[in-house]
Scaffold this active site. Structure first.
Site, PDB file in Angstrom:
ATOM      1  N   GLY A 237     -18.544   7.414 -33.488  1.00  0.00           N
ATOM      2  CA  GLY A 237     -19.177   8.674 -33.082  1.00  0.00           C
ATOM      3  C   GLY A 237     -20.069   8.597 -31.865  1.00  0.00           C
ATOM      4  O   GLY A 237     -20.484   9.640 -31.353  1.00  0.00           O
ATOM      5  N   PRO A 271     -17.348   1.834 -33.389  1.00  0.00           N
ATOM      6  CA  PRO A 271     -17.163   2.631 -32.178  1.00  0.00           C
ATOM      7  C   PRO A 271     -15.744   2.504 -31.623  1.00  0.00           C
ATOM      8  O   PRO A 271     -15.162   1.418 -31.628  1.00  0.00           O
ATOM      9  CB  PRO A 271     -18.177   2.017 -31.202  1.00  0.00           C
ATOM     10  CG  PRO A 271     -18.327   0.603 -31.663  1.00  0.00           C
ATOM     11  CD  PRO A 271     -18.091   0.588 -33.144  1.00  0.00           C
ATOM     12  N   GLY A 272     -15.216   3.599 -31.169  1.00  0.00           N
ATOM     13  CA  GLY A 272     -13.901   3.584 -30.521  1.00  0.00           C
ATOM     14  C   GLY A 272     -14.033   4.132 -29.116  1.00  0.00           C
ATOM     15  O   GLY A 272     -14.020   3.413 -28.110  1.00  0.00           O
ATOM     16  N   ARG A 273     -14.261   5.449 -29.066  1.00  0.00           N
ATOM     17  CA  ARG A 273     -14.359   6.163 -27.794  1.00  0.00           C
ATOM     18  C   ARG A 273     -15.370   5.525 -26.842  1.00  0.00           C
ATOM     19  O   ARG A 273     -15.100   5.353 -25.649  1.00  0.00           O
ATOM     20  CB  ARG A 273     -14.796   7.594 -28.121  1.00  0.00           C
ATOM     21  CG  ARG A 273     -14.853   8.534 -26.942  1.00  0.00           C
ATOM     22  CD  ARG A 273     -15.543   9.833 -27.363  1.00  0.00           C
ATOM     23  NE  ARG A 273     -14.946  10.439 -28.538  1.00  0.00           N
ATOM     24  CZ  ARG A 273     -13.908  11.264 -28.534  1.00  0.00           C
ATOM     25  NH1 ARG A 273     -13.340  11.568 -27.380  1.00  0.00           N
ATOM     26  NH2 ARG A 273     -13.434  11.785 -29.641  1.00  0.00           N
ATOM     27  N   ARG A 309      -5.257  15.406 -25.165  1.00  0.00           N
ATOM     28  CA  ARG A 309      -6.574  15.926 -25.560  1.00  0.00           C
ATOM     29  C   ARG A 309      -6.869  17.336 -25.025  1.00  0.00           C
ATOM     30  O   ARG A 309      -7.387  18.160 -25.772  1.00  0.00           O
ATOM     31  CB  ARG A 309      -7.683  14.945 -25.146  1.00  0.00           C
ATOM     32  CG  ARG A 309      -7.556  13.592 -25.838  1.00  0.00           C
ATOM     33  CD  ARG A 309      -8.720  12.671 -25.525  1.00  0.00           C
ATOM     34  NE  ARG A 309      -9.933  13.149 -26.119  1.00  0.00           N
ATOM     35  CZ  ARG A 309     -10.940  13.722 -25.459  1.00  0.00           C
ATOM     36  NH1 ARG A 309     -10.883  13.856 -24.141  1.00  0.00           N
ATOM     37  NH2 ARG A 309     -11.999  14.149 -26.087  1.00  0.00           N
ATOM     38  N   TYR A 313      -7.614  19.783 -28.026  1.00  0.00           N
ATOM     39  CA  TYR A 313      -9.016  20.145 -28.305  1.00  0.00           C
ATOM     40  C   TYR A 313      -9.680  20.889 -27.143  1.00  0.00           C
ATOM     41  O   TYR A 313     -10.919  20.921 -27.098  1.00  0.00           O
ATOM     42  CB  TYR A 313      -9.886  18.886 -28.454  1.00  0.00           C
ATOM     43  CG  TYR A 313      -9.440  17.740 -29.285  1.00  0.00           C
ATOM     44  CD1 TYR A 313      -9.112  17.889 -30.627  1.00  0.00           C
ATOM     45  CD2 TYR A 313      -9.447  16.446 -28.753  1.00  0.00           C
ATOM     46  CE1 TYR A 313      -8.785  16.792 -31.394  1.00  0.00           C
ATOM     47  CE2 TYR A 313      -9.122  15.342 -29.522  1.00  0.00           C
ATOM     48  CZ  TYR A 313      -8.788  15.531 -30.846  1.00  0.00           C
ATOM     49  OH  TYR A 313      -8.478  14.449 -31.610  1.00  0.00           O
ATOM     50  N   CYS A 339       7.448  21.983 -21.613  1.00  0.00           N
ATOM     51  CA  CYS A 339       7.768  23.385 -21.886  1.00  0.00           C
ATOM     52  C   CYS A 339       6.893  23.960 -22.993  1.00  0.00           C
ATOM     53  O   CYS A 339       7.370  24.279 -24.092  1.00  0.00           O
ATOM     54  CB  CYS A 339       9.245  23.502 -22.244  1.00  0.00           C
ATOM     55  SG  CYS A 339      10.272  23.069 -20.853  1.00  0.00           S
ATOM     56  N   GLU A 340       5.617  24.048 -22.744  1.00  0.00           N
ATOM     57  CA  GLU A 340       4.635  24.644 -23.655  1.00  0.00           C
ATOM     58  C   GLU A 340       3.533  25.231 -22.781  1.00  0.00           C
ATOM     59  O   GLU A 340       3.056  24.550 -21.863  1.00  0.00           O
ATOM     60  CB  GLU A 340       3.969  23.575 -24.544  1.00  0.00           C
ATOM     61  CG  GLU A 340       4.861  22.836 -25.491  1.00  0.00           C
ATOM     62  CD  GLU A 340       5.278  23.664 -26.701  1.00  0.00           C
ATOM     63  OE1 GLU A 340       4.637  24.697 -26.982  1.00  0.00           O
ATOM     64  OE2 GLU A 340       6.272  23.274 -27.340  1.00  0.00           O
ATOM     65  N   TYR A 368      -8.153   7.835 -27.194  1.00  0.00           N
ATOM     66  CA  TYR A 368      -7.345   8.929 -27.730  1.00  0.00           C
ATOM     67  C   TYR A 368      -6.427   9.488 -26.634  1.00  0.00           C
ATOM     68  O   TYR A 368      -6.223  10.696 -26.526  1.00  0.00           O
ATOM     69  CB  TYR A 368      -8.243  10.018 -28.348  1.00  0.00           C
ATOM     70  CG  TYR A 368      -9.204   9.423 -29.371  1.00  0.00           C
ATOM     71  CD1 TYR A 368      -8.724   8.993 -30.604  1.00  0.00           C
ATOM     72  CD2 TYR A 368     -10.550   9.229 -29.081  1.00  0.00           C
ATOM     73  CE1 TYR A 368      -9.582   8.398 -31.525  1.00  0.00           C
ATOM     74  CE2 TYR A 368     -11.407   8.636 -30.001  1.00  0.00           C
ATOM     75  CZ  TYR A 368     -10.921   8.226 -31.217  1.00  0.00           C
ATOM     76  OH  TYR A 368     -11.756   7.633 -32.128  1.00  0.00           O
TER      77      TYR A 368
HETATM   78  C1  LIG Z   1     -13.633   6.368 -39.955  1.00  0.00           C
HETATM   79  C2  LIG Z   1     -13.738   6.354 -38.478  1.00  0.00           C
HETATM   80  N1  LIG Z   1     -14.399   5.340 -37.886  1.00  0.00           N
HETATM   81  C3  LIG Z   1     -14.525   5.279 -36.539  1.00  0.00           C
HETATM   82  C4  LIG Z   1     -13.988   6.241 -35.728  1.00  0.00           C
HETATM   83  C5  LIG Z   1     -14.142   6.101 -34.250  1.00  0.00           C
HETATM   84  O1  LIG Z   1     -14.906   7.126 -33.761  1.00  0.00           O
HETATM   85  P1  LIG Z   1     -15.354   7.174 -32.228  1.00  0.00           P
HETATM   86  O2  LIG Z   1     -14.138   7.001 -31.415  1.00  0.00           O
HETATM   87  O3  LIG Z   1     -15.988   8.492 -32.089  1.00  0.00           O
HETATM   88  O4  LIG Z   1     -16.338   6.069 -32.036  1.00  0.00           O
HETATM   89  C6  LIG Z   1     -13.299   7.317 -36.296  1.00  0.00           C
HETATM   90  C7  LIG Z   1     -12.734   8.370 -35.426  1.00  0.00           C
HETATM   91  O5  LIG Z   1     -12.596   9.485 -35.731  1.00  0.00           O
HETATM   92  C8  LIG Z   1     -13.155   7.372 -37.720  1.00  0.00           C
HETATM   93  O6  LIG Z   1     -12.498   8.358 -38.300  1.00  0.00           O
END
Ligand SMILES: Cc1ncc(COP(=O)(O)O)c(C=O)c1O
Length: 411
Positions: A237, A271-273, A309, A313, A339-340, A368
């Site tokens: 998040g 963390p991912g994003r 994305r 969104y 084609c959308e 993502y």
């Molecule tokens: C359970 C869980 N952990 C971690 C993440 C990674 O989130 P972010 O990319 O916002 O850090 C997500 C993404 O939705 C998630 O569902």
């Protein structure tokens, strides 16, 4: 957004020491490009911010599961957060130790759970009481135990767009406080489960730390009677800057807000994003321009099939030319070839005047992005190129798909 790795030098866009144009000349467009150096810097920033909490980072592979990125993060010390057997498979292939893998997900299949149990991965995060029975059976068949965290839905409203909020009671994610108490009161029914953790993830791209704090306070109240729960996984998040005018909390803001609450627990973070978003971009070519209905359109060779994305969104990605030059700006809709009608990358955006053949980059596209790419309209998926940690060398980390790839599984 531009940053220390994705930047202009002499009006040319660079990824670390490499002019992006040099890569395009050899690989073509559309193309994903990542700076591994920037990703590892982001990882270090988060790791260091949470060091005071003893927090351990499990990179969330759902954001970008390219093996070269996973390998770089694992080598730097990260664990991996997975949501499928496929992601566990890739994490193991990237060299991640099984105990450094966490497995979450609202709908884990029995096959995926078996794979996780067999490989003795570190944590399985449960979102449904029925999973307790399945994992208990799988583990007892093998004479094993499994370490479990219960994913709590704390019913808080995260400050983010509704489609990526996950911690409110109407969301499909997690277990209610009552369901968690019920599982913990009946632990004896699941003798192979070591229920030692609690997991929360209230949403992605969080605009402030308030809902996270509320969720953590609620979690602490919930687990207070259950002394075997010593680990709190606070999910992902942490936000990424997609626009310059955004004021967002950084990793240190989250860590210092949580410090008074989590000091006596083991902390995991997913963390991912915030690790890979601003380390990646998509490079596209302008195919055509046209004007009708009072609007000017710039048609790219890249659309929702490559970067979903904006269509999914209404997400914002800055669009910049590979070569900056003086000249007119104009307000345009930037659209893809699919084609959308929803295949639009930017609406009413003020950009330097673009002509067919021009190259542009869609910034902050590392998370993502490719993982959501599709072959809709029989469009082969683009290559992923990485600039290595030295900032000097680049390589194709995943080749461009071909028409033969499109039919490889058909008879
Ligand atoms: C359970 C869980 N952990 C971690 C993440 C990674 O989130 P972010 O990319 O916002 O850090 C997500 C993404 O939705 C998630 O569902």
């Amino acid at each position: 957004m531009l940053n220390s790795s994705i930047r202009y030098q002499d009006d040319r866009l660079y990824c670390d020491a490499i002019p992006v144009q040099t890569i395009v000349e050899q690989v073509g467009t559309p193309l994903y490009l990542y700076s591994l150096r920037r990703a590892i810097e982001n990882y270090h920033q988060i790791r260091d911010a949470f060091a005071g909490l003893g927090g351990h980072v499990h990179y969330s592979a759902k954001a970008n599961a390219n093996l070269s990125l996973l390998r770089a993060l694992v080598s730097a010390g990260a664990g991996i957060d997975c949501v499928s057997g496929g992601e566990i498979y890739k994490a193991l292939l990237a060299g991640c130790a099984p105990e450094q893998i966490v497995f979450a997900g609202v709908g884990k299949s029995a096959d995926d759970l078996r794979y996780a149990v067999e490989h003795r991965i570190g944590w399985i995060n449960i979102e449904n009481e029925a999973e307790c029975q399945v994992i208990n059976r799988l583990a007892s068949e093998r004479g094993q135990t499994a370490r479990i965290a219960l994913r709590y839905n704390p019913d808080v409203s995260a400050n983010t767009i509704s489609k990526i909020a996950t911690g409110h009671s109407g969301a499909k994610f997690g277990l209610s406080a009552d369901a968690i108490r019920s599982i913990l009161e009946r632990q004896a029914e699941f003798p192979t489960l070591r229920i030692q953790g609690i997991h929360i993830h209230i949403g992605s791209q969080l605009g402030d730390t308030l809902a996270t704090l509320e969720a953590v306070r609620s979690t602490l109240t919930l687990i207070a009677p259950y002394h075997q729960i010593r680990t709190i996984d606070i999910g992902g998040g942490i936000p990424t800057q997609y626009r310059s005018e955004q004021a967002l909390p950084n990793p240190a803001a989250f860590a210092s807000a949580l410090m008074p609450y989590l000091g006596s627990y083991d902390v995991l973070i997913e963390p991912g994003r915030s690790i890979i978003a601003d380390a990646g971009l998509v490079v596209a070519s302008v195919l055509y321009t046209k004007e009708h209905g009072g609007q000017k359109f710039v048609v790219l060779d890249t659309g929702m099939t490559e970067l979903m994305r904006p269509a999914l969104y209404d997400a914002h990605h800055e669009i910049v030319p590979l070569t900056r030059r003086a000249g007119e700006f104009e307000t345009v809709d930037v659209v893809g070839p699919v084609c959308e009608t929803t295949d639009s990358l930017a609406h009413a955006r003020l950009l330097p005047a673009l002509s067919p053949g021009d190259l542009v980059a869609l910034l902050t596209a590392g998370a993502y992005g490719f993982v959501m790419a599709s072959t809709y309209n029989a469009r082969p998926r683009p290559p992923e190129v990485v600039v290595d940690l030295d900032g000097q060398t680049w390589r194709v980390a995943r080749r461009r798909e071909t028409w033969d790839d499109l039919i490889a599984h058909e008879s």
